[in-house]
Motif scaffolding. Structure first.
Motif, mmCIF file in Angstrom:
data_model
loop_
_atom_site.group_PDB
_atom_site.id
_atom_site.type_symbol
_atom_site.label_atom_id
_atom_site.label_comp_id
_atom_site.label_asym_id
_atom_site.label_seq_id
_atom_site.Cartn_x
_atom_site.Cartn_y
_atom_site.Cartn_z
ATOM 1 N N LEU A 307 0.832 -1.205 0.000
ATOM 2 C CA LEU A 307 0.000 0.000 0.000
ATOM 3 C C LEU A 307 0.867 1.256 0.000
ATOM 4 O O LEU A 307 0.375 2.358 -0.208
ATOM 5 C CB LEU A 307 -0.931 0.026 1.219
ATOM 6 N N HIS A 308 2.137 1.077 0.287
ATOM 7 C CA HIS A 308 3.057 2.230 0.366
ATOM 8 C C HIS A 308 4.115 2.054 -0.731
ATOM 9 O O HIS A 308 3.761 1.858 -1.896
ATOM 10 C CB HIS A 308 3.635 2.239 1.791
ATOM 11 N N LYS A 341 -7.827 -3.526 -5.710
ATOM 12 C CA LYS A 341 -7.219 -2.187 -5.786
ATOM 13 C C LYS A 341 -6.233 -2.152 -6.941
ATOM 14 O O LYS A 341 -5.451 -3.087 -7.137
ATOM 15 C CB LYS A 341 -6.493 -1.877 -4.485
ATOM 16 N N ILE A 342 -6.277 -1.075 -7.699
ATOM 17 C CA ILE A 342 -5.359 -0.959 -8.830
ATOM 18 C C ILE A 342 -4.077 -0.335 -8.292
ATOM 19 O O ILE A 342 -4.086 0.784 -7.771
ATOM 20 C CB ILE A 342 -5.937 -0.039 -9.943
ATOM 21 N N GLY A 344 -0.772 1.643 -7.857
ATOM 22 C CA GLY A 344 -0.290 2.878 -8.491
ATOM 23 C C GLY A 344 -1.373 3.942 -8.627
ATOM 24 O O GLY A 344 -1.141 4.979 -9.250
ATOM 25 N N PHE A 345 -2.545 3.690 -8.035
ATOM 26 C CA PHE A 345 -3.626 4.692 -8.073
ATOM 27 C C PHE A 345 -4.116 4.987 -6.661
ATOM 28 O O PHE A 345 -4.086 4.120 -5.791
ATOM 29 C CB PHE A 345 -4.814 4.190 -8.908
ATOM 30 N N ARG A 348 -3.978 8.839 0.083
ATOM 31 C CA ARG A 348 -4.685 9.376 1.250
ATOM 32 C C ARG A 348 -4.825 10.897 1.155
ATOM 33 O O ARG A 348 -5.866 11.460 1.525
ATOM 34 C CB ARG A 348 -3.911 8.987 2.522
ATOM 35 N N LYS A 396 -14.119 9.777 -7.077
ATOM 36 C CA LYS A 396 -13.410 9.437 -5.830
ATOM 37 C C LYS A 396 -12.051 10.103 -5.693
ATOM 38 O O LYS A 396 -11.319 9.827 -4.742
ATOM 39 C CB LYS A 396 -13.214 7.916 -5.762
ATOM 40 N N ILE A 398 -9.452 9.632 -7.553
ATOM 41 C CA ILE A 398 -8.392 8.639 -7.724
ATOM 42 C C ILE A 398 -7.657 8.879 -9.040
ATOM 43 O O ILE A 398 -8.246 8.815 -10.122
ATOM 44 C CB ILE A 398 -8.960 7.210 -7.629
ATOM 45 N N ASN A 401 -0.572 7.707 -8.833
ATOM 46 C CA ASN A 401 0.353 8.257 -7.847
ATOM 47 C C ASN A 401 1.793 8.009 -8.316
ATOM 48 O O ASN A 401 2.017 7.429 -9.379
ATOM 49 C CB ASN A 401 0.077 7.669 -6.456
HETATM 50 N N1 CMC Z 1 -7.971 1.195 -6.836
HETATM 51 C C1 CMC Z 1 -9.306 1.130 -6.729
HETATM 52 N N2 CMC Z 1 -9.993 1.784 -5.770
HETATM 53 C C2 CMC Z 1 -9.289 2.524 -4.904
HETATM 54 C C3 CMC Z 1 -7.899 2.634 -4.986
HETATM 55 C C4 CMC Z 1 -7.238 1.923 -5.990
HETATM 56 N N3 CMC Z 1 -5.911 1.963 -6.106
HETATM 57 N N4 CMC Z 1 -7.459 3.422 -3.982
HETATM 58 C C5 CMC Z 1 -8.538 3.803 -3.301
HETATM 59 N N5 CMC Z 1 -9.655 3.254 -3.852
HETATM 60 C C6 CMC Z 1 -11.039 3.437 -3.395
HETATM 61 C C7 CMC Z 1 -11.294 2.501 -2.236
HETATM 62 O O1 CMC Z 1 -11.767 1.259 -2.662
HETATM 63 C C8 CMC Z 1 -12.298 3.284 -1.449
HETATM 64 O O2 CMC Z 1 -13.555 3.148 -2.067
HETATM 65 P P1 CMC Z 1 -14.917 3.119 -1.201
HETATM 66 O O3 CMC Z 1 -15.023 4.503 -0.636
HETATM 67 O O4 CMC Z 1 -15.963 2.780 -2.194
HETATM 68 O O5 CMC Z 1 -14.714 2.070 -0.159
HETATM 69 C C9 CMC Z 1 -11.861 4.740 -1.619
HETATM 70 O O6 CMC Z 1 -11.159 4.763 -2.863
HETATM 71 C C10 CMC Z 1 -10.915 5.212 -0.531
HETATM 72 O O7 CMC Z 1 -9.830 4.287 -0.454
HETATM 73 P P2 CMC Z 1 -9.036 3.936 0.844
HETATM 74 O O8 CMC Z 1 -8.288 2.654 0.642
HETATM 75 O O9 CMC Z 1 -9.918 4.030 2.039
HETATM 76 O O10 CMC Z 1 -8.020 5.142 0.877
HETATM 77 P P3 CMC Z 1 -6.811 5.283 1.856
HETATM 78 O O11 CMC Z 1 -6.540 6.731 1.969
HETATM 79 O O12 CMC Z 1 -6.999 4.522 3.094
HETATM 80 O O13 CMC Z 1 -5.612 4.553 1.055
HETATM 81 C C11 CMC Z 1 -3.967 4.091 -0.556
HETATM 82 C C12 CMC Z 1 -4.707 5.189 0.217
HETATM 83 C C13 CMC Z 1 -2.777 4.724 -1.262
HETATM 84 C C14 CMC Z 1 -3.434 3.047 0.415
HETATM 85 C C15 CMC Z 1 -4.941 3.461 -1.575
HETATM 86 O O14 CMC Z 1 -5.328 4.429 -2.508
HETATM 87 C C16 CMC Z 1 -4.339 2.251 -2.268
HETATM 88 O O15 CMC Z 1 -4.400 1.156 -1.727
HETATM 89 N N6 CMC Z 1 -3.755 2.428 -3.480
HETATM 90 C C17 CMC Z 1 -3.082 1.326 -4.178
HETATM 91 C C18 CMC Z 1 -1.675 1.125 -3.632
HETATM 92 C C19 CMC Z 1 -0.751 2.220 -4.057
HETATM 93 O O16 CMC Z 1 -0.670 2.584 -5.219
HETATM 94 N N7 CMC Z 1 0.023 2.743 -3.098
HETATM 95 C C20 CMC Z 1 1.017 3.811 -3.332
HETATM 96 C C21 CMC Z 1 0.618 5.085 -2.641
HETATM 97 S S1 CMC Z 1 1.541 6.532 -3.164
HETATM 98 C C22 CMC Z 1 3.183 6.279 -2.745
HETATM 99 C C23 CMC Z 1 3.444 5.794 -1.393
HETATM 100 O O17 CMC Z 1 2.881 6.239 -0.405
HETATM 101 O O18 CMC Z 1 4.263 4.914 -1.270
#
Ligand code: CMC
Length: 468
Positions: A307-308, A341-342, A344-345, A348, A396, A398, A401
């Motif tokens: 996730l990070h 979850k996709i 790279g998208f 927070r 959303k 999204i 990233n």
């Molecule tokens: N693909 C599909 N849906 C998503 C995604 C995604 N990548 N990210 C967030 N959502 C949706 C999620 O399902 C949720 O929907 P609903 O409100 O219907 O339940 C809503 O958006 C909010 O998502 P969340 O997981 O509660 O958001 P969060 O702030 O807790 O998490 C995140 C942020 C980065 C962990 C998350 O967006 C994610 O898992 N992304 C994929 C992993 C990723 O690319 N991580 C790199 C982050 S940037 C660099 C870094 O920090 O290292």
């Protein structure tokens, strides 16, 4: 590094900056934040969303404008005009270095780039069987050992490099070496010393560890890259920049000016990012008065997760599993149906386009022009981006990233995916150490609460009477 030899890269960055300004010009300007009076009132969500843990002058992320600012400087300007060495100095010391300060800092980095004792130990680990992040974590512990226990002279803080140093205090106060001089030794004596002097000594020692880690983690990543495929580590080249050395030590080949510049830009982009999970993890450890090496070890552990920072590696596997642009629609429909979850998208904080992805996207495309496989993966990425943004962008917030494009950039430079997250760590160490040092100036141990929702008054049942 001479930016004049890579004008096309500067131009791509400036174009990305212009696009960012255009696309966010209608978003309201954020209110300027004033220093806080503690305790603060804030609304906290799960995952500490919204919680304010400290004040900082190091960096600012604005999620709706898509701003990333280090010490007052816009990330696009730093990418276009600066270098990772300058940016690391900026994060640690608060200002861009003068020529003389940069020269001194570079000399420090060069002196810490060779890690003979650490690498000798690393060679004995079965790195080919290990996660590269586990290897990196072990390596930083070996660096700690070499620096704090064996290399006694090298561990002596250099008062000239300490911020706010009272020059007289350093030689007098840094008596015991080896394990005995861990920072808590000094903290224990706090009451006996004038407060300011103690703070200076601690920051001098931490600063030295920060320099050591910023320089040495690049060497570790280089060595891990080679050892895991049965090759011996490459010696750093004092003539190359930090980015140039990172590439050289990983691949054994001297990078072209374009490769060196792009790696440098990527290091700048990854150097700091607010209270992200790994930064927070490293600060939590530092707040217990553990030392900088242990704190950075916690940062590495947190960054590893998918996730990070671990997302960058996963993105590449994801793009490879999609294979071709024509497969994107069906792949994405399946992912949505399965609520996958996709990688790279999403973010927070960013509910607009991540500025780091704005820079790395065009750089990936640029590299893709000369590399057939990278071109194909870039096309897959751009097609996936369109699909995700059109369905989840407005609704959303999204967007891609930083991790969505970094792997594409690295893969176009011939670097294997398991090294992407270690490379992220080798850059983020500047932010981790800067924030640790800033926090320790007014340290208070981190200790949030959990709300207990479990049972009370349960009668104790001896093991032989417990039912299945
Ligand atoms: N693909 C599909 N849906 C998503 C995604 C995604 N990548 N990210 C967030 N959502 C949706 C999620 O399902 C949720 O929907 P609903 O409100 O219907 O339940 C809503 O958006 C909010 O998502 P969340 O997981 O509660 O958001 P969060 O702030 O807790 O998490 C995140 C942020 C980065 C962990 C998350 O967006 C994610 O898992 N992304 C994929 C992993 C990723 O690319 N991580 C790199 C982050 S940037 C660099 C870094 O920090 O290292």
């Amino acid at each position: 590094m001479n930016h004049q030899s890579t004008p096309e890269i500067t131009e791509l960055i400036l174009k990305a900056a212009e696009k960012a300004r255009r696309e966010t010009s209608s978003t309201p300007e954020p209110e300027l934040v004033k220093p806080l009076t503690w305790p603060v009132q804030c609304t906290v969500g799960p995952g500490l969303e919204g919680a304010i843990s400290c004040e900082t002058k190091i960096g600012y992320v604005n999620g709706s404008k898509g701003w990333l600012i280090y010490r007052g400087y816009d990330i696009f300007d730093l990418c276009a005009y600066s270098t990772f060495e300058e940016v690391s100095y900026l994060l640690l010391h608060g200002n861009l270095p003068t020529g003389e300060q940069l020269d001194r800092f570079n000399k420090k980095l060069i002196s810490y780039r060779s890690l003979p004792k650490t690498l000798r130990k690393m060679i004995s680990f079965p790195l080919e069987e290990m996660s590269t992040m586990a290897a990196l974590r072990i390596g930083t512990m070996m660096m700690r050992q070499a620096q704090t226990f064996l290399d006694k002279e090298a561990a002596r803080p250099d008062p000239v490099d300490a911020t706010d140093t009272d020059a007289d205090s350093i030689p007098m106060e840094t008596k015991p070496l080896g394990e005995k001089r861990a920072i808590y030794e000094f903290k224990n004596n706090r009451k006996k010393r004038p407060k300011q002097v103690t703070a200076d000594i601690i920051s001098a020692q931490e600063l030295e560890s920060a320099y050591h880690l910023i320089s040495g983690m690049g060497t570790l990543v280089g060595a891990i890259s080679r050892l895991r495929v049965g090759k011996m580590p490459t010696e750093p080249d004092p003539e190359l920049s930090h980015a140039g050395n990172l590439l050289y030590m990983m691949t054994g080949k001297r990078p072209t000016p374009v490769e060196e510049r792009i790696m440098d830009v990527s290091l700048i982009l990854h150097a700091d990012h607010g209270m992200n999970a790994s930064t927070f993890a490293s600060m939590v450890v530092a707040s217990t008065l553990s030392d900088v090496y242990f704190s950075v070890g916690a940062g590495i552990a947190a960054l590893n997760g998918p996730l990070h920072g671990g997302a960058n590696e996963q993105v590449l596997y994801q793009l490879e599993s999609i294979g071709n642009p024509e497969n994107v629609k069906q792949w994405y429909a399946n992912a949505r149906e399965n609520k996958t979850k996709i990688m790279g998208f999403g973010h927070r904080v960013y509910k607009a386009y991540d500025p780091r992805a704005r820079v790395l996207g065009p750089l990936a495309e640029y590299l893709g022009q000369h590399n057939r496989n990278a071109k194909r993966l870039c096309k897959v990425a751009k097609t996936l981006e369109k699909e995700v943004v059109s369905s989840l962008g407005q609704s959303k917030g999204i967007f891609p990233n930083v991790d969505f494009f970094s792997g594409l950039v690295y893969s176009a430079m011939g670097i294997p995916a398991p090294l992407y997250t270690p490379m992220f760590a080798a850059s983020r160490v500047s932010g981790w150490t800067a924030r640790i040092m800033e926090y320790l100036k007014n340290n208070r141990i981190f200790r949030p609460r959990a709300i207990y929702t479990g049972d009370f008054d349960r009668p104790y049942v001896p093991v032989e009477k417990r039912k299945k």
